[in-house]
Structures are given as C-alpha cells and as structure tokens.
Design a protein around this motif. Sequence first.
Motif, short mmCIF file in Angstrom:
data_model
loop_
_atom_site.label_atom_id
_atom_site.label_comp_id
_atom_site.label_asym_id
_atom_site.label_seq_id
_atom_site.Cartn_x
_atom_site.Cartn_y
_atom_site.Cartn_z
N PRO A 1 15.56 54.93 59.35
CA PRO A 1 14.19 54.47 59.62
C PRO A 1 14.10 53.42 60.74
O PRO A 1 13.21 53.50 61.58
CB PRO A 1 13.74 53.88 58.28
CG PRO A 1 14.59 54.55 57.26
CD PRO A 1 15.92 54.84 57.93
N ALA A 2 15.02 52.46 60.76
CA ALA A 2 14.94 51.43 61.80
C ALA A 2 15.30 52.02 63.16
O ALA A 2 14.72 51.65 64.18
CB ALA A 2 15.87 50.26 61.46
N VAL A 3 16.25 52.95 63.17
CA VAL A 3 16.63 53.61 64.42
C VAL A 3 15.43 54.41 64.96
O VAL A 3 15.07 54.31 66.14
CB VAL A 3 17.85 54.53 64.22
CG1 VAL A 3 18.14 55.33 65.49
CG2 VAL A 3 19.08 53.70 63.84
N MET A 4 14.78 55.17 64.07
CA MET A 4 13.60 55.95 64.48
C MET A 4 12.53 55.04 65.06
O MET A 4 11.90 55.36 66.05
CB MET A 4 12.98 56.62 63.24
CG MET A 4 13.62 57.91 62.83
SD MET A 4 12.51 58.59 61.57
CE MET A 4 13.68 59.53 60.66
N CYS A 5 12.34 53.93 64.39
CA CYS A 5 11.29 52.98 64.78
C CYS A 5 11.55 52.48 66.21
O CYS A 5 10.66 52.49 67.06
CB CYS A 5 11.31 51.82 63.78
SG CYS A 5 10.10 50.55 64.07
N VAL A 6 12.79 52.07 66.46
CA VAL A 6 13.14 51.52 67.77
C VAL A 6 13.16 52.62 68.84
O VAL A 6 12.69 52.42 69.96
CB VAL A 6 14.48 50.76 67.68
CG1 VAL A 6 14.97 50.35 69.06
CG2 VAL A 6 14.35 49.54 66.78
N LEU A 7 13.68 53.79 68.49
CA LEU A 7 13.71 54.89 69.46
C LEU A 7 12.30 55.32 69.84
O LEU A 7 12.02 55.64 71.00
CB LEU A 7 14.47 56.10 68.90
CG LEU A 7 15.99 56.02 68.87
CD1 LEU A 7 16.57 57.36 68.44
CD2 LEU A 7 16.54 55.60 70.21
N ASN A 8 11.42 55.30 68.86
CA ASN A 8 10.04 55.68 69.16
C ASN A 8 9.38 54.68 70.11
O ASN A 8 8.65 55.05 71.02
CB ASN A 8 9.25 55.78 67.86
CG ASN A 8 7.89 56.39 68.08
OD1 ASN A 8 7.77 57.47 68.65
ND2 ASN A 8 6.86 55.68 67.68
N ARG A 9 9.70 53.40 69.92
CA ARG A 9 9.18 52.38 70.82
C ARG A 9 9.72 52.62 72.23
O ARG A 9 8.98 52.52 73.21
CB ARG A 9 9.62 50.99 70.30
CG ARG A 9 8.97 49.84 71.01
CD ARG A 9 9.27 48.53 70.29
NE ARG A 9 8.81 48.58 68.92
CZ ARG A 9 9.46 48.06 67.87
NH1 ARG A 9 10.60 47.40 68.06
NH2 ARG A 9 8.99 48.16 66.66
N GLY A 10 11.01 52.93 72.32
CA GLY A 10 11.61 53.21 73.62
C GLY A 10 10.99 54.43 74.27
O GLY A 10 10.71 54.45 75.47
N ARG A 11 10.73 55.45 73.44
CA ARG A 11 10.12 56.66 73.99
C ARG A 11 8.74 56.36 74.57
O ARG A 11 8.39 56.82 75.65
CB ARG A 11 10.03 57.75 72.90
CG ARG A 11 9.66 59.12 73.42
CD ARG A 11 8.17 59.34 73.36
NE ARG A 11 7.73 60.42 74.25
CZ ARG A 11 7.37 60.24 75.52
NH1 ARG A 11 7.44 59.05 76.08
NH2 ARG A 11 6.96 61.25 76.26
N ASN A 12 7.96 55.54 73.85
CA ASN A 12 6.63 55.19 74.34
C ASN A 12 6.71 54.36 75.62
O ASN A 12 5.88 54.50 76.52
CB ASN A 12 5.84 54.44 73.26
CG ASN A 12 5.45 55.37 72.12
OD1 ASN A 12 5.35 56.58 72.32
ND2 ASN A 12 5.26 54.82 70.94
N PHE A 13 7.70 53.49 75.69
CA PHE A 13 7.90 52.68 76.90
C PHE A 13 8.12 53.59 78.11
O PHE A 13 7.65 53.31 79.20
CB PHE A 13 9.12 51.77 76.69
CG PHE A 13 9.47 50.92 77.89
CD1 PHE A 13 8.88 49.68 78.09
CD2 PHE A 13 10.40 51.37 78.82
CE1 PHE A 13 9.20 48.91 79.19
CE2 PHE A 13 10.73 50.60 79.94
CZ PHE A 13 10.12 49.36 80.11
N LEU A 14 8.85 54.69 77.91
CA LEU A 14 9.22 55.57 79.02
C LEU A 14 8.05 56.40 79.54
O LEU A 14 8.11 56.94 80.65
CB LEU A 14 10.36 56.50 78.60
CG LEU A 14 11.70 55.77 78.44
CD1 LEU A 14 12.65 56.60 77.61
CD2 LEU A 14 12.31 55.47 79.79
N GLY A 15 6.98 56.51 78.74
CA GLY A 15 5.78 57.20 79.20
C GLY A 15 6.07 58.58 79.74
O GLY A 15 6.72 59.40 79.09
N THR A 16 5.61 58.84 80.95
CA THR A 16 5.69 60.18 81.51
C THR A 16 7.06 60.49 82.11
O THR A 16 7.25 61.55 82.70
CB THR A 16 4.61 60.39 82.59
OG1 THR A 16 4.72 59.32 83.52
CG2 THR A 16 3.23 60.37 81.96
#
Length: 311
Positions: free
Chosen positions: A136-151
């Motif tokens: 869960p914590a890995v997913m949470c942080v990876l999702n934040r990173g994914r959003n940071f990367l945008g397009t």
Amino acid sequence: MTVTNLVKVASISAGTVLLAVAIPLLSKLPSTSLTSFIDEFPTQDYSFTAPLKLFRAKPPEDTPFICDVLHTYKTELVSVDPLIIYIHNLISPSEITSLLRTAEPLFAPSAVTKNGRQQKTSDRTSSSAGLPRNDPAVMCVLNRGRNFLGTMVRDGWDEMGPPQLVRYSTGQRFNVHHDWFDTSRWATDGTSRTWNRLASFFAILQDNCTGGETHFPYAKGIFPQSPWGETPWRGGLEEQIQRGKEEPKPLWREHENGGLAFRPVAGNAIFWINLHPNGTGDERTNHAGLPLLDGLKTAMNIWPRQYYRDS
Ligand SMILES: *[C@@H]1O[C@H](CO)[C@@H](O)[C@H](O)[C@H]1NC(C)=O
Ligand SMILES: *[C@@H]1O[C@H](CO)[C@@H](O)[C@H](O)[C@H]1NC(C)=O
C-alpha cells in the motif's frame, strides 16, 4: 548479486524464482559501458496499472497504512538541461515508516551491472531492497510519482518500475554511475517491446548521517540554493541578525570538484530525466553517492520505464 543473495531474496516469497532466474537474460545485448549502473531487483512484483484503481482497493487488514491522497509537496527547479528538480516533502513520515517496515527483511548487499554483468564491486558498498508494487505505501508513493510525471508517461504503455531502497552506513558509497541502461531491456509481458529508465526519483527516507551527499559532477545550478535550506528568506533586519548567527545549511551546494552535491534530507527527493528525447542516455545525469562519514542513510529509487516498439 551473488547466487546466495538471489536465493535469499527469492525465497522470501514463492513466485519470484522465475523472475529472478530470468533477470540475467533480460538485457538485449551485453553492455560494454565502463560506467556501472544498478540492475533491476528480483522481487515479488505486480504490474502498476491505472492510478485510480489503486485507491479503490482497500489496504490489507494487517496494515494501518492509509494513503493520504491530499499529501502536498513543493518543487524547486535546479537545472533545466538536463532537467533536475528538487522536491520538498515528496514522502511523508508515515509513508517512510511503512516503506521501511516492508523493506527491512529484504536488505541484501547491493550489486551493480558493469561490462554487461551483475556483480558486487568495490564501486558500490551499500545494501539494497527491492519493493513489491502491491504494497500500500509503495502504491501510494508510485502513484504520486506517476502524477508528477504528467504527460511524460503514457498510461497503458509506459509504467512505474518497482522501486529499490538503498542503505548506506559509515564509509559506504556508490561511485559515479548512471541510472539508465546502455541498451534498453526486453519487456517481460510477452509484448515485443523494450524499455529504459526515463527518469529517476531519488528520495531520502533516513538521513541520520554526516556526509553521504548525492553528487552530480556535470550538473550546473541556475543559482545557488538558499544558504538556509528549507527556510525561505523573508527579509528584515531582525532576520538578518538571527541568520548571521546560524550555520548556513543549504540543501545543495557547488561541489569543490565541480557539479552539485545534494545533502540527504528525509522526505525530500531529487528528480531528473535520464534519457535524451531520442532515447539515448544523458551522461550529464551521472552521479555518485558520496561516502558516509558517520550514521545511516536510506533512500528510495523510483525509475519510471519508457517503452519502445521493437524495431
Ligand atoms: C541522441 O540525442 C543526443 C542529444 O541531442 C545526441 O547527443 C546523440 O548523439 C543522439 N544519439 C543518437 C543515436 O541519435
Ligand atoms: C543517529 O546516528 C548516531 C551516530 O551513528 C547514533 O548514535 C544515533 O543513535 C542515531 N539516532 C537515531 C535517531 O537513529
């Protein structure tokens, strides 16, 4: 990584063995570069799919971790070309606690790939742990990173790779290396694609140390970092007097041998783009983990993967 370590990591969970055995076969061609890099970790892993789905899944009962989807961080531009961004508070204290709890039993001596071979070398004396993407914590942080990367990331085509933690104790270091692969790797999903590490997030989880800066010998800052690090300058005589008494502690500085050196601060991260638009690696992102004089430093590597159609 030695065979013993491979087996040790693999035996932690059944189902990883296949992946672990397949790792040496993944590279398309042997690398001939003299610069070492960090290989993928054999670990239990699940694909990271559409971000929204992740939050519909409840975390397992035995973990109190809840992802704070409202978590905020602050970015500061360090260099435009290559792109380097400093991220304040990328990872929260409760996320750090949870990530470390998952990783603790998985730490093993770090290896690097050099001259096309996975090996333990004196270039890298730290220990590492591969994290599963279904935590869960890995997913949470990876999702934040994914959003940071945008397009920069195409959902359903590119992906966030499984993260790796790295831990340094007194005297340990990692000589100059790069995070991208000299030759892109074959996809393991049966599609005829290859991939490489588009970018890197290097987030500090534990910073109880002296030394241990991350040094980018070829990076140039646009302007020196505030000598008082996290605290912005507000102006005024009183503040000037107060600051005159403090020891300046910038978050990064110009290194005496050139380039920029970043001080480890828990929760904060350095982000940079590894690949040129044509997919080749950008040597200017080469970097080193300078030796720790004392204490302990733990960091999290997140490597988004850019995929290519095999041609
Ligand atoms: C890719 O782009 C970089 C930066 O523009 C350039 O230096 C390099 O020669 C290019 N490589 C290839 C194979 O086109
Ligand atoms: C930080 O490191 C010092 C020296 O290695 C050690 O004595 C101290 O207990 C550590 N503190 C924490 C909170 O880990």
